[in-house]
Design an enzyme around this catalytic site. Structure first.
Site, short mmCIF file in Angstrom:
data_model
loop_
_atom_site.label_atom_id
_atom_site.label_comp_id
_atom_site.label_asym_id
_atom_site.label_seq_id
_atom_site.Cartn_x
_atom_site.Cartn_y
_atom_site.Cartn_z
CB THR A 150 43.54 37.53 45.38
OG1 THR A 150 44.53 37.18 46.35
CG2 THR A 150 42.19 37.63 46.05
CB CYS A 151 42.38 39.12 40.37
SG CYS A 151 42.58 40.67 41.26
CB THR A 152 43.70 34.16 38.86
OG1 THR A 152 44.49 35.08 38.10
CG2 THR A 152 43.51 32.88 38.07
CB SER B 122 46.87 39.50 40.71
OG SER B 122 45.49 39.75 40.78
CG LEU C 163 37.86 37.56 37.87
CD1 LEU C 163 38.57 38.30 36.75
CD2 LEU C 163 36.48 38.11 38.08
#
Length: 154
Positions: free
Chosen positions: A44-46, A42, A49
């Site tokens: 935002t998660c990418t 996703s 991280l």
């Protein structure tokens, strides 16, 4: 359940992207940054991280081990780690679904995913920093870095 600074960090044993079990107890003796995120791949998660990947020396130079946890299956995590060049373990809280996220108070049962929870655990297993953000609320990692700096200075 809400966790606070000073609480004992809930134990976990979860498979990583290569199906190797990683446990909090096995990491004891060094501080651990535990980063929960909703979903691999996703946007935002990418971004979060990848920023963690790019700033990883800030943590590892301070002796902090980093693990990231989502409810994704190990196969997805393996592909995500390879695609993004992530160098820290991605742990799968897939089954029992969200049990570790729930223990940390960051499981959204209705959506079946972890919230954006960040926990710094000291070498003895005590929480020294906690932060919980909602799924669409990206985290500023400056708070994590400040917490690591304070832990190292103590």
């Amino acid at each position: 359940m809400t966790l606070s600074v000073g609480d004992a960090a809930p134990e976990f044993s979860l498979p990583d992207q290569d199906k190797q079990v990683v446990s909090l107890a096995g990491l004891r003796g060094a501080p651990v940054l535990v980063v929960f995120y909703p979903f691999a791949f996703s946007g935002t998660c990418t971004g979060e991280l990848c920023q963690l990947r790019d700033d990883l020396d800030t943590y590892t130079d301070a002796g902090v081990q980093v693990v990231a946890i989502s409810t994704d299956p190990t196969f997805s995590l393996k592909a995500f780690k390879a695609e993004q060049g992530l160098t820290f373990p991605l742990l799968s809280d897939f089954w029992p679904h969200g049990a570790t996220a729930e223990a940390y108070g960051v499981f959204n049962e209705r959506a079946g995913m972890a919230l954006r929870g960040t926990f710094l655990v000291d070498a003895g297993g005590t929480l020294v920093f906690t932060e919980v953000n909602q799924p669409g609320d990206a985290r500023a990692q400056s708070g994590w870095k400040d917490a690591v700096g304070q832990l190292v200075a103590a």
